[in-house]
Design a protein around this motif. Structure first.
Motif, short mmCIF file in Angstrom:
data_model
loop_
_atom_site.label_atom_id
_atom_site.label_comp_id
_atom_site.label_asym_id
_atom_site.label_seq_id
_atom_site.Cartn_x
_atom_site.Cartn_y
_atom_site.Cartn_z
N TYR A 79 44.88 42.60 30.28
CA TYR A 79 45.52 43.92 30.20
C TYR A 79 45.91 44.41 31.60
O TYR A 79 46.04 45.61 31.83
N ASN A 80 46.06 43.44 32.51
CA ASN A 80 46.73 43.71 33.78
C ASN A 80 45.96 44.67 34.70
O ASN A 80 46.58 45.45 35.42
N CYS A 81 44.63 44.58 34.68
CA CYS A 81 43.85 45.51 35.50
C CYS A 81 43.87 45.14 36.99
O CYS A 81 43.65 45.98 37.86
N GLY A 82 44.10 43.87 37.30
CA GLY A 82 44.18 43.44 38.69
C GLY A 82 42.85 43.06 39.31
O GLY A 82 42.77 42.69 40.49
N ASN A 83 41.79 43.10 38.52
CA ASN A 83 40.46 42.75 39.03
C ASN A 83 40.42 41.34 39.61
O ASN A 83 39.82 41.08 40.65
N CYS A 84 41.10 40.42 38.91
CA CYS A 84 41.06 39.00 39.33
C CYS A 84 41.65 38.82 40.72
O CYS A 84 41.09 38.10 41.56
N THR A 85 42.76 39.50 40.98
CA THR A 85 43.38 39.38 42.30
C THR A 85 42.48 40.02 43.35
O THR A 85 42.36 39.51 44.47
N ALA A 86 41.82 41.09 42.97
CA ALA A 86 40.94 41.78 43.94
C ALA A 86 39.75 40.90 44.32
O ALA A 86 39.32 40.91 45.48
N VAL A 87 39.22 40.10 43.38
CA VAL A 87 38.03 39.29 43.73
C VAL A 87 38.38 37.94 44.34
O VAL A 87 37.53 37.31 44.97
N CYS A 88 39.62 37.49 44.19
CA CYS A 88 39.99 36.17 44.71
C CYS A 88 40.00 36.18 46.24
O CYS A 88 40.74 36.95 46.85
N SER A 89 39.17 35.34 46.84
CA SER A 89 39.09 35.36 48.31
C SER A 89 40.27 34.65 48.98
O SER A 89 40.37 34.66 50.20
N LEU A 90 41.15 34.05 48.20
CA LEU A 90 42.27 33.33 48.80
C LEU A 90 43.60 34.06 48.68
O LEU A 90 44.59 33.65 49.28
N THR A 91 43.62 35.10 47.89
CA THR A 91 44.88 35.84 47.75
C THR A 91 45.17 36.57 49.08
O THR A 91 44.26 36.93 49.81
N GLU A 92 46.44 36.71 49.43
CA GLU A 92 46.79 37.40 50.67
C GLU A 92 48.16 38.06 50.52
O GLU A 92 48.82 37.90 49.49
N GLU A 93 48.58 38.74 51.57
CA GLU A 93 49.81 39.53 51.47
C GLU A 93 51.01 38.71 51.00
O GLU A 93 51.78 39.12 50.14
N ASN A 94 51.16 37.50 51.54
CA ASN A 94 52.31 36.67 51.20
C ASN A 94 52.07 35.75 50.01
O ASN A 94 52.92 34.95 49.67
#
Ligand code: SF4
Ligand code: SF4
Length: 372
Positions: free
Chosen positions: A24-39
């Motif tokens: 449901y698109n809460c964004g939690n997964c992106t927040a916890v991923c230690s490899l996600t970055e601005e680009n």
């Protein structure tokens, strides 16, 4: 904006990603991923692309290859949408779509096809190897009903076809990523050489994977580095690369059977130990499933690991056989198995999980170009 494929979600499910529609698109997964970055923001963006049928966006995403499937996002998703497994499924989907012959799609979607192809290929390779030993009784018997030249030609066709397919797959992926990068060209911040240096550093140290494999449910953070997934991956990768170099050196200097103290032999022994260590642990984790990440291993993944493991073990047998003068017939049979398995790994490069060894560095290169 690229065309929408309404069947995309169904298609992706065949590659192992089945739960993501619960998101449901809460964004939690992106927040916890230690490899996600601005680009390179993921996995939520990849879930949106998948839900909206944006196939081209997925195939031109470097983000797919930034994920090491640690499972942190899946462990914290409030909807059990398993974003980590979606990323893994999308990588299989991408490998199948970059490769132009359609064989990879069949391998990933159909287990019987996968097994049949492996057996047929093993038979052709077995015959092909016998053409290099034309004085064997078995070779003479085979050549009596199928000419040497035909078998040799079949082998060459298989090698040429797979080599060309691998190149086309790499070209297809690079073209897509480059097109996307060009539209962001104002963000290019690093030179080609700096970017290549960054990719080589990552390959050498697995620095990103080290950041990632710390904590699904705090399981790995309590374990020593030597048994963590990043080191297992590092061992398999460097074990294989080392063995490849050792084989090339053996081939060039043509004195492979005499001593285990040749530099190429020492390199082969050390690399073989790393390969067996890494593949044994990786298979053990897939069997015992210590974390959720290991719950959904596909047959194609099992086969890839198993082949690497057998290649390492049979390679060692040959070392031992040479050192202790063991039975020549048995050694020749094991040599055949070792060579067939190793050749299958190389031939199936573009059609298997192995292809990530080419695609991930390309994606890392485009990531490096955009970084500060
Ligand atoms: S996958 Fe889960 S954590 Fe990620 S956006 Fe969807 S619901 Fe949220
Ligand atoms: S599996 Fe790990 S690396 Fe991959 S998206 Fe999830 S948290 Fe990030």
């Amino acid at each position: 904006m690229s065309k929408v494929d309404p069947k995309l979600a169904k298609d992706i499910a065949k590659y192992g990603a089945v739960d993501f529609s619960a998101c449901y698109n809460c964004g939690n997964c992106t927040a916890v991923c230690s490899l996600t970055e601005e680009n390179a923001s993921f996995p939520r963006m990849m879930i949106r692309y998948s839900m909206l049928g944006m196939k081209e966006e997925i195939l031109s995403s470097k983000e797919l290859w930034m994920c090491y499937h640690c499972g942190d996002c899946s462990a914290t998703c409030p909807r059990q949408a398993d974003p980590g497994e979606l990323m893994a499924g999308l990588r299989r989907y991408a490998i199948a779509n970059y490769e132009p012959s359609g064989i990879t799609k069949l391998i990933f979607k159909s287990n019987p096809f996968s097994i049949l192809l492996t057996l047929v290929l093993a038979t052709i390779l077995g015959f092909f190897l016998l053409t290099m030993k034309p004085d064997f009784t078995v070779s003479r018997w085979i050549f009596s009903w199928m000419p040497y030249a035909v078998i040799h030609l079949m082998g060459l066709i298989v090698f040429s076809f797979t080599g060309l397919t691998a190149l086309l797959g790499i070209f297809s992926m690079s073209r897509r990523l480059n097109r996307k990068h060009s539209t962001d060209s104002n963000k290019t911040k690093k030179s080609v050489f700096q970017s290549i240096g960054e990719v080589l550093t990552e390959i050498g140290t697995m620095g990103r994977y080290q950041k990632c494999s710390t904590d699904e449910g705090e399981y790995w953070s309590t374990k020593p580095n030597l048994v963590r997934p990043w080191f297992v991956h590092w061992s398999i990768m460097w074990g294989f690369i080392g063995l490849l170099f050792a084989t090339i050196l053996d081939f060039l200097f043509k004195d492979p059977a005499t001593t285990i103290w040749l530099p190429s032999r020492i390199l082969g022994t050390v690399s073989g130990l790393f390969l067996i260590y890494g593949t044994s642990l990786a298979m053990y984790y897939r069997m015992t499933k210590p974390t959720k990440t290991y719950e959904a291993t596909k047959l194609a993944d099992w086969m890839f690991l198993f082949f690497l493991w057998i290649a390492g073990l049979t390679g060692f047998w040959m070392e031992v056989a040479v050192s202790f003068n063991l039975s020549e017939t048995l050694s020749q049979v094991i040599f055949m198995i070792h060579t067939i398995i190793s050749m299958e790994l190389v031939i199936l490069f573009a059609f298997s999980k192995f292809a990530h060894a080419a695609y991930r560095p390309i994606a890392l290169y485009f990531l490096a170009r955009n970084r500060e």
